[in-house]
Design an enzyme around this catalytic site. Structure first.
Site, PDB file in Angstrom:
ATOM      1  N   ASN A  13      17.808  -1.010   5.866  1.00  0.00           N
ATOM      2  CA  ASN A  13      17.136   0.096   5.179  1.00  0.00           C
ATOM      3  C   ASN A  13      17.009   1.230   6.193  1.00  0.00           C
ATOM      4  O   ASN A  13      16.149   1.194   7.068  1.00  0.00           O
ATOM      5  CB  ASN A  13      15.750  -0.372   4.696  1.00  0.00           C
ATOM      6  N   LYS A  15      16.018   4.151   5.741  1.00  0.00           N
ATOM      7  CA  LYS A  15      14.933   5.102   5.446  1.00  0.00           C
ATOM      8  C   LYS A  15      15.477   6.532   5.609  1.00  0.00           C
ATOM      9  O   LYS A  15      16.630   6.777   5.309  1.00  0.00           O
ATOM     10  CB  LYS A  15      13.728   4.811   6.341  1.00  0.00           C
ATOM     11  N   HIS A  99       9.549  -0.022  -2.548  1.00  0.00           N
ATOM     12  CA  HIS A  99       9.236  -0.128  -1.122  1.00  0.00           C
ATOM     13  C   HIS A  99       7.800   0.342  -0.897  1.00  0.00           C
ATOM     14  O   HIS A  99       7.338   1.278  -1.556  1.00  0.00           O
ATOM     15  CB  HIS A  99      10.215   0.704  -0.288  1.00  0.00           C
ATOM     16  N   GLU A 101       6.520   2.132   1.272  1.00  0.00           N
ATOM     17  CA  GLU A 101       6.389   3.562   1.599  1.00  0.00           C
ATOM     18  C   GLU A 101       6.447   4.405   0.326  1.00  0.00           C
ATOM     19  O   GLU A 101       5.755   5.417   0.211  1.00  0.00           O
ATOM     20  CB  GLU A 101       7.491   3.959   2.602  1.00  0.00           C
ATOM     21  N   GLU A 171       7.667  -7.972   2.009  1.00  0.00           N
ATOM     22  CA  GLU A 171       7.444  -7.137   3.188  1.00  0.00           C
ATOM     23  C   GLU A 171       5.942  -6.892   3.385  1.00  0.00           C
ATOM     24  O   GLU A 171       5.376  -5.970   2.773  1.00  0.00           O
ATOM     25  CB  GLU A 171       8.139  -5.784   3.015  1.00  0.00           C
ATOM     26  N   GLY A 177       7.622  -1.635  10.627  1.00  0.00           N
ATOM     27  CA  GLY A 177       7.713  -0.591  11.640  1.00  0.00           C
ATOM     28  C   GLY A 177       6.653  -0.696  12.728  1.00  0.00           C
ATOM     29  O   GLY A 177       6.475   0.227  13.510  1.00  0.00           O
ATOM     30  N   SER A 218       9.697  -5.595  10.760  1.00  0.00           N
ATOM     31  CA  SER A 218       9.991  -5.776  12.194  1.00  0.00           C
ATOM     32  C   SER A 218      10.907  -6.964  12.472  1.00  0.00           C
ATOM     33  O   SER A 218      10.775  -7.645  13.488  1.00  0.00           O
ATOM     34  CB  SER A 218       8.700  -5.888  13.008  1.00  0.00           C
TER      35      SER A 218
HETATM   36  P1  PGA Z   1      11.175  -2.391   9.815  1.00  0.00           P
HETATM   37  O1  PGA Z   1      11.234  -1.889   8.297  1.00  0.00           O
HETATM   38  O2  PGA Z   1      12.247  -3.439   9.977  1.00  0.00           O
HETATM   39  O3  PGA Z   1      11.445  -1.164  10.650  1.00  0.00           O
HETATM   40  O4  PGA Z   1       9.814  -2.961  10.037  1.00  0.00           O
HETATM   41  C1  PGA Z   1      11.453  -2.777   7.257  1.00  0.00           C
HETATM   42  C2  PGA Z   1      11.362  -2.064   5.923  1.00  0.00           C
HETATM   43  O5  PGA Z   1      10.487  -1.199   5.756  1.00  0.00           O
HETATM   44  O6  PGA Z   1      12.149  -2.336   4.996  1.00  0.00           O
END
Ligand code: PGA
Length: 259
Positions: A13, A15, A99, A101, A171, A177, A218
């Protein structure tokens, strides 16, 4: 082994990162010595303007292309929106929905996620539905309630046959992140709960066994093998580490061993 009933999915992803102009060089490094297993899908979910460049660079490689969002509307006066039809026309195979976010910054509700899931299914695009709890919710012991509510709403009105073609990504928001990965036991506990919930409250075990459930938060080249070794973790949704081609290639390789 139940895992033979479903695919291992290693999905990046990106982003809101990278540029279309950087895609060819990234893909050259990623695919230089890439191992994708028979029962595995390697996917990169990129921002909309990068999709054509990614499709071109992925042609002739095993890498599939995904989007990160879709409009719930079919077409018309929805300025700034992108329809499932448009994504299908570009050859997009996967699309992330719900997601955390987008749920947090764009008011994406459970109902909207369900609508988006249905427009994707109608166009033959595989939805990757994200669910997960916040730290406050985990600390309050609400993880399983939150996750089951999100799963129930996302699959509302979806037939068992259609459900087999859906990917779920667990998630935990506190692990995204932050560099703070869920332990493999924490991730397995929730992924196995989701499978049981789909089997016993929504569909049946045959259907649930066919659904790939990913972990995200992460996940990186170092911790992925241990996470993927868990019985109910069928892959990963990977943010930061998917921006590094050599590391992402190593994660796809780890997935091929698990597939
Ligand atoms: P990350 O993001 O691996 O940077 O923690 C995962 C995601 O938001 O899909």
């Amino acid at each position: 082994m139940d895992k033979k009933f479903r695919k291992t999915v290693i999905a990046g992803n990106w982003k809101m990162n990278q540029l279309a102009s950087g895609v060819p060089a990234f893909m050259e490094t990623l695919t230089a010595d890439l191992t994708v297993g028979k029962g595995e899908e390697a996917v990169l979910c990129v921002p909309f303007p990068l999709i054509p460049a990614m499709k071109a660079a992925a042609a002739g490689t095993p890498v599939k292309v995904g989007a990160q969002d879709v409009s719930a509307h079919d077409k018309g006066a929805y300025t700034g929106e992108v329809s499932a039809d448009m994504l299908a026309d570009l050859g997009v195979d996967f699309c992330i929905i719900g997601h955390s976010e987008r749920r947090a910054y764009h008011a994406e509700s459970d109902e909207l996620v369900n609508e988006k899931l249905k427009v994707l299914l109608a166009k033959g695009i595989t939805p990757i539905v994200c669910v997960g709890e916040s730290l406050e919710q985990r600390d309050a012991g609400e993880t399983l309630r939150i996750v089951s509510t999100q799963v129930q709403a996302a699959f509302q009105g979806v037939s068992a046959e259609e459900a087999r073609g859906i990917v779920v990504a667990y998630e935990p928001i506190w692990a995204i992140g932050t560099g703070r990965t869920a332990t493999s036991e924490q991730a397995q506990e929730v992924c196995s709960f989701i499978r049981e919930y789909l089997a016993e409250k929504v569909y049946d075990w045959d259907t649930s066994k066919a659904i790939s459930i990913l972990y995200g938060g992460s996940m990186n080249g170092k911790n992925c093998a241990e996470l993927l070794a868990q019985m109910d973790i069928d892959g990963g949704l990977i943010g930061g580490a998917s921006l590094k081609p050599a590391e992402f290639a190593s994660m796809i390789k780890a997935g091929s061993e698990d597939a």
